[in-house]
Design a protein around this motif. Structure first.
Motif, PDB file in Angstrom:
ATOM      1  N   TYR A 197      -3.180  -2.606 -97.855  1.00  0.00           N
ATOM      2  CA  TYR A 197      -3.331  -3.665 -97.110  1.00  0.00           C
ATOM      3  C   TYR A 197      -4.634  -4.583 -97.607  1.00  0.00           C
ATOM      4  CZ  TYR A 197      -7.269  -1.432 -94.855  1.00  0.00           C
ATOM      5  OH  TYR A 197      -8.605  -0.594 -94.594  1.00  0.00           O
ATOM      6  N   ALA A 198      -4.513  -5.789 -97.502  1.00  0.00           N
ATOM      7  CA  ALA A 198      -5.497  -6.642 -98.123  1.00  0.00           C
ATOM      8  C   ALA A 198      -5.509  -7.867 -97.259  1.00  0.00           C
ATOM      9  CB  ALA A 198      -5.067  -7.065 -99.627  1.00  0.00           C
ATOM     10  N   SER A 199      -6.650  -8.734 -97.622  1.00  0.00           N
ATOM     11  CA  SER A 199      -6.719 -10.036 -97.033  1.00  0.00           C
ATOM     12  C   SER A 199      -6.406 -10.978 -98.040  1.00  0.00           C
ATOM     13  CB  SER A 199      -8.284 -10.401 -96.366  1.00  0.00           C
ATOM     14  OG  SER A 199      -8.181  -9.409 -95.591  1.00  0.00           O
ATOM     15  N   ALA A 200      -5.661 -12.080 -97.557  1.00  0.00           N
ATOM     16  CA  ALA A 200      -5.475 -13.240 -98.608  1.00  0.00           C
ATOM     17  C   ALA A 200      -5.245 -14.469 -97.887  1.00  0.00           C
ATOM     18  CB  ALA A 200      -4.174 -12.829 -99.307  1.00  0.00           C
ATOM     19  N   GLU A 201      -6.132 -15.371 -98.228  1.00  0.00           N
ATOM     20  CA  GLU A 201      -6.176 -16.849 -97.735  1.00  0.00           C
ATOM     21  C   GLU A 201      -5.803 -17.042 -96.407  1.00  0.00           C
ATOM     22  OE1 GLU A 201      -4.629 -19.813-100.415  1.00  0.00           O
ATOM     23  OE2 GLU A 201      -4.258 -18.082-101.715  1.00  0.00           O
TER      24      GLU A 201
END
Length: 228
Positions: A197-201
């Motif tokens: 998982y990751a955060s993106a814009e």
């Protein structure tokens, strides 16, 4: 599998393109043929209602349809994508493509439940078609416990399967249209049954493999239900 929370096509097209490449370049289990070409599906929400577009064909051969469908979505609170690699010969059919839906719940699975026919006997509301395979049976079993709430229903179903059934992995993504859930559980090949998982814009991305070199990816630990 790929789950995107707060999806916007014009903002996340590169992520979709990188995900598409996994159809041929993605990881495969040891000794298995490469490619995830046994069907594909897109689940999203329109006016608050779940919509599913699926195919039993190869996404590589149907690339135009895939991207045109994503473009028509434009934006969705949750987008759920799946590229199928079948554990069962001769089952590349639309009915077996993920995600599966029940009301506003969407569900996609990576793994195999070998004795799913025994699990199917425990389902209160049987799938509508007699050819339902392990992943769909897994989902319908979760829905047995829907009155408990989605998170509790899933935990109970997963615990029962872990205790009483034979499987390679119960790794999955599912959503009710507001929250995105990720779960990673396996009995072998942890490098294959991965979920990052990751955060993106202003979005959250959860994927079987990292789909952008620009994001900071973290692996979901085994056995814990994550809620995004």
């Amino acid at each position: 599998m790929l789950g995107l929370k707060n999806f916007v096509f014009r903002r996340h097209r590169e992520i979709l393109e990188n995900f598409f490449e996994l159809a041929e370049a993605g990881k495969s289990p040891p000794g298995d043929t490469p490619g995830h070409l046994d069907g594909w599906g897109i689940g999203f929400y329109k006016n608050g209602k779940a919509v599913v577009h699926k195919s039993g064909g190869s996404i590589v051969e149907e690339k135009r349809e895939f991207f045109e469908t994503c473009e028509r979505v434009k934006a969705s609170r949750i987008l759920l994508l799946h590229l199928r690699k079948s554990s069962w010969n001769g089952t590349s059919k639309r009915a077996h493509a993920h995600p599966f839906a029940a009301g506003n719940i969407l569900f996609a699975h990576n793994g195999t439940i070998r004795d799913f026919k025994a699990l199917r006997k425990k389902i209160i509301q049987d799938p509508q078609h007699p050819e339902a395979l392990d992943s769909e049976v897994y989902f319908r079993y979760v829905m047995n416990f829907a009155p408990l709430g989605l998170a509790k229903a899933f935990r109970k179903a997963a615990c029962d399967i872990k205790t009483s059934h034979t499987y390679s992995s119960l790794t999955c993504l599912f959503t009710d249209g507001n929250l995105l859930y990720g779960f990673r559980e396996y009995t072998k090949d942890p490098w294959y049954y991965s979920l990052y998982y990751a955060s993106a814009e202003e979005a959250t991305v959860v994927a079987s493999q990292p789909v952008s070199p620009c994001l900071r990816w973290r692996m979901l630990p085994k056995g814990k239900l994550f809620v995004f």
